[in-house]
Design a protein around this motif. Structure first.
Motif, PDB file in Angstrom:
ATOM      1  N   ALA A 143      38.832  42.025  39.007  1.00 36.40           N
ATOM      2  CA  ALA A 143      38.245  43.122  39.160  1.00 36.40           C
ATOM      3  C   ALA A 143      37.890  43.851  38.003  1.00 36.40           C
ATOM      4  O   ALA A 143      38.445  43.626  37.073  1.00 36.40           O
ATOM      5  CB  ALA A 143      39.468  44.294  40.033  1.00 36.40           C
ATOM      6  N   VAL A 183      42.419  42.059  35.688  1.00 32.92           N
ATOM      7  CA  VAL A 183      41.756  43.402  35.605  1.00 32.92           C
ATOM      8  C   VAL A 183      41.088  43.387  34.272  1.00 32.92           C
ATOM      9  O   VAL A 183      41.870  43.836  33.402  1.00 32.92           O
ATOM     10  CB  VAL A 183      42.218  44.635  36.368  1.00 32.92           C
ATOM     11  N   HIS A 201      35.007  49.143  39.926  1.00 31.94           N
ATOM     12  CA  HIS A 201      35.784  50.222  40.486  1.00 31.94           C
ATOM     13  C   HIS A 201      35.369  51.379  39.350  1.00 31.94           C
ATOM     14  O   HIS A 201      35.581  51.147  38.036  1.00 31.94           O
ATOM     15  CB  HIS A 201      37.296  50.103  40.543  1.00 31.94           C
ATOM     16  N   ALA A 214      42.400  43.412  42.888  1.00 39.10           N
ATOM     17  CA  ALA A 214      42.143  42.028  42.116  1.00 39.10           C
ATOM     18  C   ALA A 214      43.235  41.230  42.947  1.00 39.10           C
ATOM     19  O   ALA A 214      43.048  39.879  42.950  1.00 39.10           O
ATOM     20  CB  ALA A 214      42.645  42.422  40.871  1.00 39.10           C
ATOM     21  N   ARG A 226      33.220  44.421  43.024  1.00 37.20           N
ATOM     22  CA  ARG A 226      34.141  44.151  42.008  1.00 37.20           C
ATOM     23  C   ARG A 226      34.298  45.382  41.102  1.00 37.20           C
ATOM     24  O   ARG A 226      35.348  45.250  40.322  1.00 37.20           O
ATOM     25  CB  ARG A 226      34.058  42.722  41.584  1.00 37.20           C
ATOM     26  N   ALA A 234      42.265  49.236  42.040  1.00 34.96           N
ATOM     27  CA  ALA A 234      41.676  48.065  41.267  1.00 34.96           C
ATOM     28  C   ALA A 234      42.596  46.751  41.242  1.00 34.96           C
ATOM     29  O   ALA A 234      42.368  45.578  41.565  1.00 34.96           O
ATOM     30  CB  ALA A 234      40.974  48.424  39.903  1.00 34.96           C
TER      31      ALA A 234
END
Length: 368
Positions: free
Chosen positions: A156, A120, A180, A362, A178, A358
């Protein structure tokens, strides 16, 4: 990845190895608050990794300081530290290996995660694409490689405003699914609204970066002083010496303790926020939590954040900035009440919850 498979808490490595403590503005506030919040939920079990030069930064979760890793503020120093991280990547990855997710709050993937781990990236804005003339060639190359390149590969991406998300989709071609949006928060318990008298100065807490627009602000205060002769300007933040010589009605305080900033918010006649570009912009909300009226730029994410609770102006027009400051001071009672309502929309717990979403997204993306 046991956290995704059996319902147990996700294990998250919060990798902050590019952190320059005291030199990264609002992104530090974000990262510190996030680690504190991650320690308050049972949905994740997080641990932080920081350079030795930033040891003690983390609150809320266990912290691991990587020995003999020191990070400085210049592009050259950051690249040197990246070389050190690359040379020690295998040993650092081993320390992070028990985690399901590796999260990079300061954007740069240092080091890259193990192939089995979900990733992430926090990408707070794409200012270098929207205002490239404000960046050196070295900085543009650095961001192109470490920001943009990884954003296209991360499982993400977290950003901090719908404005920033839109620009990422438009400029980088990222899949909006993807990305957030985790609005930043304000801990209103730390701010005491002042409904009484205020002093005849306006406050601008911002580092001396070009996009913060100090020069036009100073021109604007000179104009506003024709209507409010004794009006002064208080500047706080790092890098203010780069602004050069300033009028005697400017109080350049530099980096101040948090307690002093709280007091400035409580006593200022208004907060002025003339930034040309923000991925979010926390100071207007912090001022609102203190009962301070706000005059803010109409650029970037700022209108999204202040809503109808501030006077907005064109940050490229000193006359319009001056008019906005005067209007905010005159509309103090109205703006104080509107600001106290607006700030309640932004909490760190909501920010944390989006991050948890997220992380889970991910892991799901990694497993698909």
């Amino acid at each position: 990845m046991t956290g995704a498979a059996d319902g147990s808490p996700l294990r998250v490595a919060v990798s902050m190895l590019t952190l320059v403590r005291g030199g990264m503005g609002g992104s530090e506030t974000y990262a510190r608050a996030l680690t504190e919040q991650l320690g308050s939920t049972d949905e994740v079990r997080a641990e932080a990794f920081v350079p030795e030069s930033a040891a003690g930064f983390t609150t809320g979760i266990p912290e691991h300081a990587i020995s003999k890793l020191r990070v400085g503020p210049s592009t050259r120093e950051r690249l040197a530290s990246m070389a050190v991280i690359a040379g020690r990547a295998s040993s650092i990855r081993r320390q992070m290996a028990s985690n399901d997710v590796v999260h990079y709050p300061f954007t740069v993937p240092a080091p890259r995660p193990n192939p089995s781990q979900a990733s992430v990236q926090s990408l707070l804005d794409v200012q270098h694409l929207d205002l490239p003339h404000l960046f050196s060639r070295a900085e543009l190359a650095y961001r192109s490689r470490f920001y943009e390149g990884f954003a296209r590969r991360a499982d993400a991406v977290v950003t901090i405003s719908h404005f920033a998300k839109t620009r990422m989709v438009e400029s980088l071609g990222l899949d909006p699914e993807r990305i957030h949006v985790a609005h930043l928060g304000v801990d209103t318990e730390k701010y005491t609204p002042n409904f009484g008298s205020r002093e005849n100065f306006v406050l601008y807490p911002a580092r001396g970066w070009p996009h913060k627009n100090h020069a036009r602000l100073i021109d604007a205060i000179g104009i506003a002083r024709k209507s409010i002769p004794d009006l002064t300007l208080v500047l706080t933040g790092g890098g203010l010496d780069d602004l050069g010589s300033l009028p005697d009605w400017v109080d350049r305080r530099g980096l101040v303790e948090q307690s002093e900033l709280y007091n400035l918010y409580r006593t200022a006649g208004a907060l002025v926020f003339p930034s040309l570009y923000e991925g979010f912009g926390l100071p207007p909300l912090e001022a609102m939590a203190s009962g301070c009226p706000v005059a803010a730029s109409n650029a970037g994410s700022i209108p999204e954040i202040v809503g109808d609770a501030a006077v907005t102006f064109d940050p490229k027009d000193p006359d319009d900035i001056a008019a906005g400051i005067i209007a905010a001071i005159e509309r103090r009672a109205e703006l104080t009440q509107a600001g106290l309502v607006q700030v309640q929309k932004f909490t760190w717990s909501n920010c944390r919850d989006v991050h948890v979403q997220a992380y889970r997204a991910a892991v799901k993306e990694k497993q698909s």
